[in-house]
Scaffold this motif. Sequence first.
Motif, PDB file in Angstrom:
ATOM      1  N   ASN A  35       0.874  -1.164   0.000  1.00 46.59           N
ATOM      2  CA  ASN A  35       0.000   0.000   0.000  1.00 46.59           C
ATOM      3  C   ASN A  35       0.919   1.223   0.000  1.00 46.59           C
ATOM      4  O   ASN A  35       1.579   1.502   0.998  1.00 46.59           O
ATOM      5  CB  ASN A  35      -0.893  -0.007   1.248  1.00 46.59           C
ATOM      6  CG  ASN A  35      -1.885   1.130   1.245  1.00 46.59           C
ATOM      7  OD1 ASN A  35      -1.722   2.095   0.508  1.00 46.59           O
ATOM      8  ND2 ASN A  35      -2.912   1.008   2.058  1.00 46.59           N
ATOM      9  N   CYS A  38       0.770   3.989   2.884  1.00 43.55           N
ATOM     10  CA  CYS A  38       1.210   3.797   4.274  1.00 43.55           C
ATOM     11  C   CYS A  38       2.451   2.925   4.387  1.00 43.55           C
ATOM     12  O   CYS A  38       3.046   2.847   5.458  1.00 43.55           O
ATOM     13  CB  CYS A  38       0.087   3.162   5.089  1.00 43.55           C
ATOM     14  SG  CYS A  38      -0.317   1.523   4.465  1.00 43.55           S
ATOM     15  N   ASP A  40       2.509  -0.310   4.190  1.00 45.11           N
ATOM     16  CA  ASP A  40       2.195  -1.677   4.641  1.00 45.11           C
ATOM     17  C   ASP A  40       2.277  -2.649   3.469  1.00 45.11           C
ATOM     18  O   ASP A  40       2.138  -2.263   2.307  1.00 45.11           O
ATOM     19  CB  ASP A  40       0.795  -1.716   5.276  1.00 45.11           C
ATOM     20  CG  ASP A  40       0.787  -1.042   6.643  1.00 45.11           C
ATOM     21  OD1 ASP A  40       1.820  -1.104   7.327  1.00 45.11           O
ATOM     22  OD2 ASP A  40      -0.238  -0.453   7.000  1.00 45.11           O
ATOM     23  N   GLY A  63      -0.320  -4.703   8.376  1.00 41.47           N
ATOM     24  CA  GLY A  63      -1.287  -3.698   7.940  1.00 41.47           C
ATOM     25  C   GLY A  63      -2.314  -3.442   9.012  1.00 41.47           C
ATOM     26  O   GLY A  63      -2.303  -4.065  10.077  1.00 41.47           O
ATOM     27  N   CYS A  64      -3.189  -2.513   8.706  1.00 43.78           N
ATOM     28  CA  CYS A  64      -4.222  -2.110   9.654  1.00 43.78           C
ATOM     29  C   CYS A  64      -5.334  -3.166   9.729  1.00 43.78           C
ATOM     30  O   CYS A  64      -5.350  -4.123   8.960  1.00 43.78           O
ATOM     31  CB  CYS A  64      -4.814  -0.781   9.204  1.00 43.78           C
ATOM     32  SG  CYS A  64      -5.605  -0.922   7.588  1.00 43.78           S
ATOM     33  N   SER A  67      -7.137  -3.844   6.394  1.00 41.51           N
ATOM     34  CA  SER A  67      -6.392  -4.614   5.389  1.00 41.51           C
ATOM     35  C   SER A  67      -6.257  -6.070   5.809  1.00 41.51           C
ATOM     36  O   SER A  67      -6.393  -6.981   4.988  1.00 41.51           O
ATOM     37  CB  SER A  67      -5.008  -4.003   5.146  1.00 41.51           C
ATOM     38  OG  SER A  67      -4.151  -4.236   6.240  1.00 41.51           O
ATOM     39  N   ARG A 124      -8.901   4.291   2.976  1.00 41.17           N
ATOM     40  CA  ARG A 124      -9.352   2.989   3.476  1.00 41.17           C
ATOM     41  C   ARG A 124      -9.650   2.024   2.326  1.00 41.17           C
ATOM     42  O   ARG A 124      -9.513   0.820   2.468  1.00 41.17           O
ATOM     43  CB  ARG A 124     -10.607   3.154   4.349  1.00 41.17           C
ATOM     44  CG  ARG A 124     -10.420   4.028   5.516  1.00 41.17           C
ATOM     45  CD  ARG A 124      -9.886   3.281   6.719  1.00 41.17           C
ATOM     46  NE  ARG A 124      -8.466   3.414   6.866  1.00 41.17           N
ATOM     47  CZ  ARG A 124      -7.749   2.857   7.838  1.00 41.17           C
ATOM     48  NH1 ARG A 124      -8.340   2.127   8.750  1.00 41.17           N
ATOM     49  NH2 ARG A 124      -6.462   3.021   7.912  1.00 41.17           N
ATOM     50  N   CYS A 127      -6.604   0.196   1.678  1.00 45.65           N
ATOM     51  CA  CYS A 127      -6.374  -0.846   2.691  1.00 45.65           C
ATOM     52  C   CYS A 127      -7.210  -2.084   2.373  1.00 45.65           C
ATOM     53  O   CYS A 127      -6.706  -3.206   2.391  1.00 45.65           O
ATOM     54  CB  CYS A 127      -6.770  -0.340   4.077  1.00 45.65           C
ATOM     55  SG  CYS A 127      -5.921   1.162   4.613  1.00 45.65           S
TER      56      CYS A 127
HETATM   57 FE1  FES Z   1      -1.674   0.475   5.876  1.00 47.11          FE
HETATM   58 FE2  FES Z   1      -4.283   0.167   6.054  1.00 47.11          FE
HETATM   59  S1  FES Z   1      -3.089   1.734   6.947  1.00 47.11           S
HETATM   60  S2  FES Z   1      -2.900  -1.056   4.993  1.00 47.11           S
END
Ligand code: FES
Length: 151
Positions: A35, A38, A40, A63-64, A67, A124, A127
């Motif tokens: 991503n 961010c 991730d 990840g968050c 995700s 989002r 994600c």
């Molecule tokens: Fe990084 Fe959602 S903040 S994948």
Amino acid sequence: MSLDELYGEIILDHYKNPRNAGEMEDPSIKSQGFNQSCGDDITIFVRVDENGRISGIRFSGHGCAISQSSASMMTERMRGKTLEEAEEFISRMRKMLTGGGDFSELGEYDELSALRGVTKFPMRVKCASLAWTTLETGIEEFRGEGRANRT
Ligand code: FES
């Protein structure tokens, strides 16, 4: 419990208890995605059987909650599908996540509908889409290699 609360619980449950988390030895497909917003990352591992069907699928990475839960739900939904069916479903998901499709076609009580809230937030969306687009890229590469091997 409201539908929004239910969706929140589904996402939390998949985040805390991810299904099919971890690596796979000797996968047919290994695809890594990032991503960009961010940093991730996710890696998807797939075993494709002789009939072109996904017989195993796992994921690893960071990840968050969105995700990770999206990846967890993705693995459950993709297992047993042919690669064509998987690609078709991924393209439907992309449309739904980016607001061009309607989650109602899945039904309110389909777990994936828990992701419908992200459509209003572009960050989002990335994600939630990460696992799906990473699998899609992996399938494309697998097909490319398959063609190269046959020639
Ligand atoms: Fe990084 Fe959602 S903040 S994948």
